[in-house]
Scaffold this motif. Structure first.
Motif, PDB file in Angstrom:
ATOM      1  N   ASN A 236      -5.767   5.445   0.019  1.00 58.89           N
ATOM      2  CA  ASN A 236      -5.104   4.912   1.206  1.00 58.89           C
ATOM      3  C   ASN A 236      -5.063   5.963   2.318  1.00 58.89           C
ATOM      4  O   ASN A 236      -5.390   5.675   3.483  1.00 58.89           O
ATOM      5  CB  ASN A 236      -3.706   4.464   0.842  1.00 58.89           C
ATOM      6  CG  ASN A 236      -3.048   3.556   1.867  1.00 58.89           C
ATOM      7  OD1 ASN A 236      -2.050   2.902   1.586  1.00 58.89           O
ATOM      8  ND2 ASN A 236      -3.582   3.493   3.074  1.00 58.89           N
TER       9      ASN A 236
ATOM     10  N   LYS B  10      -4.581   5.698  -5.853  1.00 58.95           N
ATOM     11  CA  LYS B  10      -4.387   4.716  -4.792  1.00 58.95           C
ATOM     12  C   LYS B  10      -3.820   5.377  -3.540  1.00 58.95           C
ATOM     13  O   LYS B  10      -4.225   5.059  -2.424  1.00 58.95           O
ATOM     14  CB  LYS B  10      -3.462   3.591  -5.261  1.00 58.95           C
ATOM     15  CG  LYS B  10      -4.107   2.589  -6.196  1.00 58.95           C
ATOM     16  CD  LYS B  10      -3.164   1.434  -6.455  1.00 58.95           C
ATOM     17  CE  LYS B  10      -3.808   0.367  -7.318  1.00 58.95           C
ATOM     18  NZ  LYS B  10      -2.921  -0.804  -7.519  1.00 58.95           N
ATOM     19  N   GLN B  11      -2.876   6.305  -3.713  1.00 63.68           N
ATOM     20  CA  GLN B  11      -2.353   7.035  -2.561  1.00 63.68           C
ATOM     21  C   GLN B  11      -3.471   7.812  -1.871  1.00 63.68           C
ATOM     22  O   GLN B  11      -3.606   7.767  -0.641  1.00 63.68           O
ATOM     23  CB  GLN B  11      -1.252   8.002  -2.974  1.00 63.68           C
ATOM     24  CG  GLN B  11      -0.798   8.906  -1.818  1.00 63.68           C
ATOM     25  CD  GLN B  11       0.262   9.931  -2.204  1.00 63.68           C
ATOM     26  OE1 GLN B  11       0.941   9.767  -3.209  1.00 63.68           O
ATOM     27  NE2 GLN B  11       0.388  10.984  -1.409  1.00 63.68           N
TER      28      GLN B  11
ATOM     29  N   GLU C 138       5.391  -0.742  -8.640  1.00 64.06           N
ATOM     30  CA  GLU C 138       4.624  -0.467  -7.427  1.00 64.06           C
ATOM     31  C   GLU C 138       4.778   0.986  -6.997  1.00 64.06           C
ATOM     32  O   GLU C 138       3.817   1.608  -6.533  1.00 64.06           O
ATOM     33  CB  GLU C 138       5.062  -1.406  -6.300  1.00 64.06           C
ATOM     34  CG  GLU C 138       4.784  -2.880  -6.545  1.00 64.06           C
ATOM     35  CD  GLU C 138       3.306  -3.231  -6.571  1.00 64.06           C
ATOM     36  OE1 GLU C 138       2.455  -2.333  -6.377  1.00 64.06           O
ATOM     37  OE2 GLU C 138       2.993  -4.420  -6.776  1.00 64.06           O
TER      38      GLU C 138
ATOM     39  N   ASP D 271       0.844  -1.187   0.000  1.00 68.13           N
ATOM     40  CA  ASP D 271       0.000   0.000   0.000  1.00 68.13           C
ATOM     41  C   ASP D 271       0.885   1.245   0.000  1.00 68.13           C
ATOM     42  O   ASP D 271       2.114   1.152  -0.011  1.00 68.13           O
ATOM     43  CB  ASP D 271      -0.992   0.006   1.172  1.00 68.13           C
ATOM     44  CG  ASP D 271      -0.338   0.086   2.549  1.00 68.13           C
ATOM     45  OD1 ASP D 271       0.840   0.481   2.651  1.00 68.13           O
ATOM     46  OD2 ASP D 271      -1.019  -0.257   3.539  1.00 68.13           O
ATOM     47  N   TYR D 272       0.255   2.410   0.010  1.00 66.22           N
ATOM     48  CA  TYR D 272       1.003   3.659  -0.116  1.00 66.22           C
ATOM     49  C   TYR D 272       1.981   3.866   1.037  1.00 66.22           C
ATOM     50  O   TYR D 272       3.138   4.277   0.832  1.00 66.22           O
ATOM     51  CB  TYR D 272       0.048   4.852  -0.197  1.00 66.22           C
ATOM     52  CG  TYR D 272       0.753   6.164   0.029  1.00 66.22           C
ATOM     53  CD1 TYR D 272       1.628   6.673  -0.934  1.00 66.22           C
ATOM     54  CD2 TYR D 272       0.592   6.867   1.214  1.00 66.22           C
ATOM     55  CE1 TYR D 272       2.325   7.860  -0.718  1.00 66.22           C
ATOM     56  CE2 TYR D 272       1.260   8.056   1.440  1.00 66.22           C
ATOM     57  CZ  TYR D 272       2.138   8.548   0.472  1.00 66.22           C
ATOM     58  OH  TYR D 272       2.820   9.708   0.701  1.00 66.22           O
TER      59      TYR D 272
ATOM     60  N   ASP E 136       2.577   2.951  -9.127  1.00 66.71           N
ATOM     61  CA  ASP E 136       1.173   2.629  -8.906  1.00 66.71           C
ATOM     62  C   ASP E 136       0.606   3.285  -7.657  1.00 66.71           C
ATOM     63  O   ASP E 136      -0.580   3.627  -7.616  1.00 66.71           O
ATOM     64  CB  ASP E 136       1.039   1.101  -8.801  1.00 66.71           C
ATOM     65  CG  ASP E 136      -0.362   0.609  -9.082  1.00 66.71           C
ATOM     66  OD1 ASP E 136      -1.072   1.244  -9.867  1.00 66.71           O
ATOM     67  OD2 ASP E 136      -0.744  -0.430  -8.505  1.00 66.71           O
ATOM     68  N   TRP E 137       1.458   3.490  -6.637  1.00 68.42           N
ATOM     69  CA  TRP E 137       0.959   3.949  -5.349  1.00 68.42           C
ATOM     70  C   TRP E 137       1.315   5.384  -4.993  1.00 68.42           C
ATOM     71  O   TRP E 137       0.636   5.998  -4.165  1.00 68.42           O
ATOM     72  CB  TRP E 137       1.488   3.039  -4.242  1.00 68.42           C
ATOM     73  CG  TRP E 137       0.769   1.734  -4.158  1.00 68.42           C
ATOM     74  CD1 TRP E 137       1.146   0.540  -4.691  1.00 68.42           C
ATOM     75  CD2 TRP E 137      -0.480   1.483  -3.505  1.00 68.42           C
ATOM     76  NE1 TRP E 137       0.220  -0.431  -4.406  1.00 68.42           N
ATOM     77  CE2 TRP E 137      -0.788   0.116  -3.672  1.00 68.42           C
ATOM     78  CE3 TRP E 137      -1.372   2.290  -2.782  1.00 68.42           C
ATOM     79  CZ2 TRP E 137      -1.952  -0.457  -3.158  1.00 68.42           C
ATOM     80  CZ3 TRP E 137      -2.525   1.711  -2.261  1.00 68.42           C
ATOM     81  CH2 TRP E 137      -2.799   0.358  -2.451  1.00 68.42           C
TER      82      TRP E 137
END
Length: 362
Positions: free
Chosen positions: A157, A153-154, A144, A111-112, A147-148
């Motif tokens: 999160n 996504k960031q 990754e 995850d972020y 992506d984050w």
């Protein structure tokens, strides 16, 4: 309590659910089974390939949303707890947040906060993203990061982390990242493992080495390096070592394939054993992988040291294997200590009681 566990990583939620039910709670698991691993769940949220697969999953979630209300606890395995775009998950999370008493975010994997902390602050000597002060530049790590960081996504999160009621980290590494950013709501609870009844197979003079390979993540997780190390040792000492490989197989098959092994190679860039490592250890299989001092410290373990810790290099893995081969009298005690370690810190019922206490505290 009524508890909804959304999403799955490496059997964490399925295992936790069974233990919480044994404690008398009403628990539902809704997940995609962690893709091809196909872990058990009550509600299947797997997505079929292509654009229309996403449309079908979104429609299914829309039909399910009315039933995802009125829970005492909703725990998310990850900010990306559904196979949908982050911007489409945000309103689903907001609905869940409004219509349930408490929401808990799991810090169990990618995850972020994990990516950004390892890339920018580098609190760990090595990780999936850095070796010392140098960033890893393998394709998976770069993907990754892209992506984050600085993406939807960031934003998702950070939104969930700041608005949820609590964050549970399952490994020391994830605890470091979240506790630094959100110390007031982050707790560490070890991963749950169901202990088997079987006893470990005594070492018989040929070291049976098991390695599970996720074909799409081999370089990122370091199994490419660990396999090369094991093959090199096997080539030098063909009568002393036997390699057993499992390549991207479902969980039930994976679990059966590891039975009878002496050693598992796993998690080259980790400080700690993963769910797969802990499963192996519960069967009396010695883990060569992540066993740094910080792992034992967060568990307050001062006696048991069953994990054969290695640095993230091929040479370190080769050395660890050769040391076991040259000191066969240490193998069976390590097997027994591995079982004792999992029983002490990761027994599913013990872990479930810690979750129960945390949920009740909320």
């Amino acid at each position: 309590m009524r508890i909804l566990l959304l999403g799955e990583y490496s059997n964490v939620h399925a295992t936790l659910a069974r233990a919480l039910r044994a404690l008398g709670h009403d628990v539902t698991v809704a997940s995609n089974g962690d893709f091809w691993k196909d872990y058990p769940r009550d509600t299947d949220l797997s997505r079929k390939p292509g654009k229309w697969g996403g449309v079908a999953l979104a429609a299914k979630v829309a039909r399910l949303l009315p039933s995802w209300r009125g829970y005492d606890i909703v725990q998310l395995i990850n900010p990306m707890f559904l196979e949908l775009k982050a911007e489409n998950i945000t309103p689903i999370y907001d609905f869940i947040r409004r219509h349930n008493r408490h929401v808990v975010l799991g810090a169990f994997g990618m995850d972020y906060y994990w990516v950004s902390t390892c890339v920018e602050k580098k609190p760990l000597r090595y990780s999936d993203f850095n070796i010392g002060g140098q960033l890893r530049t393998n394709a998976d790590a770069l993907a990754e990061r892209a992506d984050w960081m600085g993406t939807a996504k960031q934003r998702l999160n950070e939104h969930i982390a700041k608005t949820c009621d609590g964050i549970v980290a399952g490994l020391y590494e994830y605890w470091v990242c979240y506790h630094d950013a959100l110390p007031g709501k982050t707790v560490f609870i070890p991963y749950p493992i169901e202990l088997p009844d079987s006893r470990p197979q005594p070492y018989d003079g040929k070291l049976k080495v098991f390695i599970g390979i996720n074909e799409s993540r081999s370089e990122y997780k370091g199994t490419d390096v660990m396999l090369a190390a094991a093959e090199a040792v096997a080539a030098r000492r063909p009568g002393d070592i036997q390699l057993r490989l499992a390549r991207s197989v479902p969980f039930d098959e994976y679990r059966q394939m590891m039975d009878g092994s002496d050693v598992l190679l796993d998690q080259l860039y980790s400080y700690t054993p993963s769910m797969n490592s802990l499963l192996a250890m519960s069967k009396g299989i010695v883990c060569i992988g992540g066993g740094e001092p910080e792992n034992y410290e967060i568990l307050q373990e001062t006696a048991l040291r069953p994990i054969v810790n290695v640095l993230p290099t091929r040479e370190s893995v080769e050395t660890a294997l050769c040391r076991l081969l040259d000191a066969p009298h240490t193998i069976d005690p390590l097997k027994n200590d591995s079982i004792a370690y999992v029983r002490r810190h990761h027994d599913a019922m013990t872990v479930a009681r810690r979750y129960e206490a945390f949920y009740q505290q909320l």
